[in-house]
Design a protein around this motif. Structure first.
Motif, short mmCIF file in Angstrom:
data_model
loop_
_atom_site.label_atom_id
_atom_site.label_comp_id
_atom_site.label_asym_id
_atom_site.label_seq_id
_atom_site.Cartn_x
_atom_site.Cartn_y
_atom_site.Cartn_z
N ASP A 117 7.77 11.18 -1.92
CA ASP A 117 7.24 10.89 -3.27
C ASP A 117 7.36 9.40 -3.56
OD1 ASP A 117 6.66 13.52 -3.65
OD2 ASP A 117 8.40 13.96 -4.90
N LEU A 118 8.51 8.82 -3.22
CA LEU A 118 8.73 7.39 -3.43
C LEU A 118 7.76 6.56 -2.61
CD1 LEU A 118 10.55 5.25 -4.78
CD2 LEU A 118 12.03 5.37 -2.77
N ARG A 119 7.52 7.00 -1.37
CA ARG A 119 6.60 6.29 -0.50
C ARG A 119 5.17 6.33 -1.06
NH1 ARG A 119 7.81 5.17 4.83
NH2 ARG A 119 9.26 6.94 4.91
N GLU A 120 4.77 7.51 -1.58
CA GLU A 120 3.43 7.65 -2.16
C GLU A 120 3.26 6.79 -3.41
OE1 GLU A 120 2.62 11.74 -2.84
OE2 GLU A 120 2.80 12.31 -0.74
N GLU A 121 4.31 6.75 -4.25
CA GLU A 121 4.24 5.93 -5.46
C GLU A 121 4.08 4.46 -5.11
OE1 GLU A 121 7.62 6.67 -7.90
OE2 GLU A 121 7.31 8.85 -7.93
N GLU A 122 4.82 4.00 -4.12
CA GLU A 122 4.72 2.59 -3.74
C GLU A 122 3.37 2.30 -3.09
OE1 GLU A 122 5.79 -1.45 -3.04
OE2 GLU A 122 6.24 0.10 -4.52
N ALA A 123 2.85 3.23 -2.30
CA ALA A 123 1.52 3.04 -1.71
C ALA A 123 0.47 2.96 -2.82
CB ALA A 123 1.20 4.18 -0.75
N ALA A 124 0.60 3.78 -3.85
CA ALA A 124 -0.33 3.75 -4.98
C ALA A 124 -0.24 2.41 -5.69
CB ALA A 124 -0.04 4.89 -5.94
N ARG A 125 0.97 1.93 -5.91
CA ARG A 125 1.14 0.63 -6.58
C ARG A 125 0.49 -0.49 -5.77
NH1 ARG A 125 3.51 -3.91 -6.50
NH2 ARG A 125 4.41 -3.47 -4.45
N LYS A 126 0.68 -0.47 -4.44
CA LYS A 126 0.10 -1.50 -3.59
C LYS A 126 -1.43 -1.42 -3.61
CE LYS A 126 2.16 -2.28 0.42
NZ LYS A 126 2.87 -2.04 1.72
N ALA A 147 -8.61 4.38 2.59
CA ALA A 147 -9.64 3.45 3.08
C ALA A 147 -9.04 2.13 3.55
CB ALA A 147 -10.66 3.18 1.97
N GLU A 148 -8.01 1.66 2.87
CA GLU A 148 -7.41 0.36 3.21
C GLU A 148 -6.24 0.51 4.17
OE1 GLU A 148 -8.46 -2.59 2.35
OE2 GLU A 148 -10.10 -1.93 1.04
N GLY A 149 -5.90 1.74 4.51
CA GLY A 149 -4.76 1.94 5.42
C GLY A 149 -3.46 1.43 4.85
N VAL A 150 -3.25 1.66 3.56
CA VAL A 150 -2.02 1.19 2.91
C VAL A 150 -0.83 2.01 3.40
CG1 VAL A 150 -0.83 0.86 0.71
CG2 VAL A 150 -3.30 0.48 0.87
N THR A 151 0.20 1.34 3.86
CA THR A 151 1.40 2.01 4.34
C THR A 151 2.63 1.40 3.67
OG1 THR A 151 1.60 0.49 6.21
CG2 THR A 151 0.38 2.57 6.58
N VAL A 152 3.71 2.13 3.70
CA VAL A 152 4.98 1.67 3.15
C VAL A 152 6.06 1.92 4.20
CG1 VAL A 152 6.68 1.92 1.30
CG2 VAL A 152 4.24 2.22 0.79
N SER A 153 6.68 0.86 4.67
CA SER A 153 7.68 0.97 5.73
C SER A 153 9.04 1.38 5.17
CB SER A 153 7.84 -0.38 6.45
OG SER A 153 8.37 -1.35 5.57
N ASP A 154 9.93 1.79 6.06
CA ASP A 154 11.29 2.13 5.64
C ASP A 154 12.00 0.91 5.08
OD1 ASP A 154 10.93 4.75 6.31
OD2 ASP A 154 12.04 4.65 8.20
#
Length: 478
Positions: free
Chosen positions: A416-425, A376-383
């Protein structure tokens, strides 16, 4: 691989997987080369038989069957990752007939998934947050721990007591025969030592050892019988009894330093008051970190309370089992078997699973809500953010962050790392929007709810007992 996902009822999906002929033939050839190591054929050295000849000799179907058995786990993991599925519970695998030469391998997986959440409003959240406080008793407890770490051992001219240390020589023999008529058998494997320093009352010795040395004096020779637990690491000794001949050479008592100015100076401070202030500051910092973690979870649980999440009993039971198996795995790394845990905790597997179900249900709801917020918030995690995340680990390993990130990518762990960081954000975003209220206010609102009325949307008082949820919990089950 080609994957096709079909959504089923009750938060389950079916994934149809097609392994292309090129991948399958490569697996067959690799398996044939592996089998060649054990195959003897006239004119060829062991391990040098060409793969086509191995396939001809053993039969393509036999080699194919073993290749599929070896590769199925990897294809299964790759298929779920390609489909973007977070599995819950064990899969139901349907493997059809083995394909002919030049044909693709097809199989299907049916498995539970984290359900989708229908979010309610999360713009006017309130969540309880405690005020940080450090009691004087906590400071004194830390000082006592420091005194224990700085303690010295001094020879004591008295019998050994709980909390003392003894210096001993010993030799051991296994016991044989029936209880009550046991006698010495062969020497105990590894059962001989000299000048061993043992703590009485530390809980680190075999059953019977500590008891046999209490009240011993320097110069005493004692015969001690010990029992090895059923889950002892050595199968040869597990469940066995042994006798030890122990010579007590010295009794040492622990002398704790007085909590005075000299003690503070030895600890690196100018005064005892300065030491206490430093301890208070460190405890306060830890307390504030705990409070922020609790507040983030309470804010998330407020969103969970307003969301609709279709969690079935089957999903809850599957997640409870995953939690149970992860706990057993963690215990095994510490040398604790399931049987030992059952004896200590006083509960069997089924009781433990039943107790885990409420936590399993809430974990599923949280994961579903976090995933919905990310979308919903369009949370993304860049390289670039990923490079920052791996930088501390890269520094410890002495490599560049980019090299470590590439290594994780090759291992299939970057997403997996990207998903974890997106969840944290996502959780941080929710916490930033939540209004803190006192624990007393939250408890008062919870008391206003009575059976039969609608439960309020605000979080229900203080957080539940147990380990605090963090975004790192939003991971795929292994």
């Amino acid at each position: 691989m080609k994957t096709t996902v079909t959504e089923l009822a009750d938060s389950r999906v079916r994934v149809q997987v097609e392994v292309p002929p090129s991948e399958l033939e490569g697996s067959i050839e690799r398996k044939a080369r592996q089998l060649a190591r054990e195959l003897k054929l006239p004119g060829f050295r062991r391990g040098k038989v060409p793969a086509p000849l191995v396939i001809q000799r053993i039969g393509r179907e036999a080699v194919l069957e073993q290749a599929v058995r070896d590769g199925l786990s990897r294809w299964y993991s790759d298929a779920l990752e390609t489909a973007g599925i977070v599995p819950v519970g064990d899969p139901q695998l349907d493997l059809g007939a083995l394909p002919g030469e030049g044909e693709a391998l097809e199989f299907s997986i049916e498995i539970g998934v984290v359900p989708k959440a229908e979010l309610g409003s999360y713009e006017d959240l309130e969540a309880p947050r405690r005020e940080p406080a450090v009691e004087d008793a906590q400071i004194e407890q830390e000082i006592e721990l420091m005194r224990d770490r700085l303690a010295r051992l001094q020879t004591a001219a008295r019998p050994a007591a709980q909390g003392d240390f003894v210096v001993v020589d010993y030799r051991g023999w296994l016991l044989r025969g029936e209880p009550g008529s046991e006698r010495r058998g062969k020497p105990l494997p590894g059962g001989e030592g000299r000048d061993q320093l043992l703590e009485l009352g530390g809980g680190n010795l075999l059953a019977g050892f500590e008891e046999g040395l209490l009240a011993a004096r320097a110069g005493d020779v004692r015969t001690v019988e010990v029992s090895f637990p059923q889950d002892y690491s050595s199968a040869e000794l597990a469940g066995r009894r042994a006798t030890l001949e122990v010579t007590v050479k010295e009794v040492k008592a622990k002398q704790l330093p007085e909590p005075d100015e000299d003690f503070a100076i030895d600890a690196g401070f100018d005064s005892l008051q300065e030491l206490r202030e430093d301890i208070r500051a460190r405890l306060l910092e830890l307390e504030q970190a705990r409070i922020e973690s609790e507040f983030r979870r309470a804010a998330l649980d407020a969103v969970v309370a307003r969301a609709r999440v279709g969690v079935t009993p089957e999903l809850i039971q599957a997640r409870a089992r995953e939690m149970w198996e992860r706990m057993l795995q963690a215990l095994s790394t510490r040398g604790i078997s399931p049987e030992a845990y059952a004896r200590v905790s006083g509960r069997g597997e089924q009781e433990a699973l039943t107790e885990l179900e409420p936590d399993a249900e809430q974990a599923l709801r949280r994961e579903a809500v976090v995933a919905a917020i990310v979308a919903a918030e369009g949370v993304t995690v860049s390289d670039e953010e990923l490079l920052g995340l791996v930088a501390p680990a890269a520094e410890r390993e002495g490599v560049e962050p980019a090299a470590l990130l590439e290594r994780l990518r090759a291992a299939g762990r970057v997403e997996d790392l990207r998903e974890e960081e997106a969840a944290r954000k996502a959780v941080e975003l929710i916490a930033a929007r939540a209004k803190p209220i006192s624990v007393g206010q939250a408890q008062a609102r919870e008391r206003l709810w009575t059976p039969g009325s609608e439960r309020p949307e605000e979080p229900a008082g203080v957080t539940a007992p147990g380990r605090l949820w963090t975004p790192a919990d939003h991971t795929r089950a292994s």
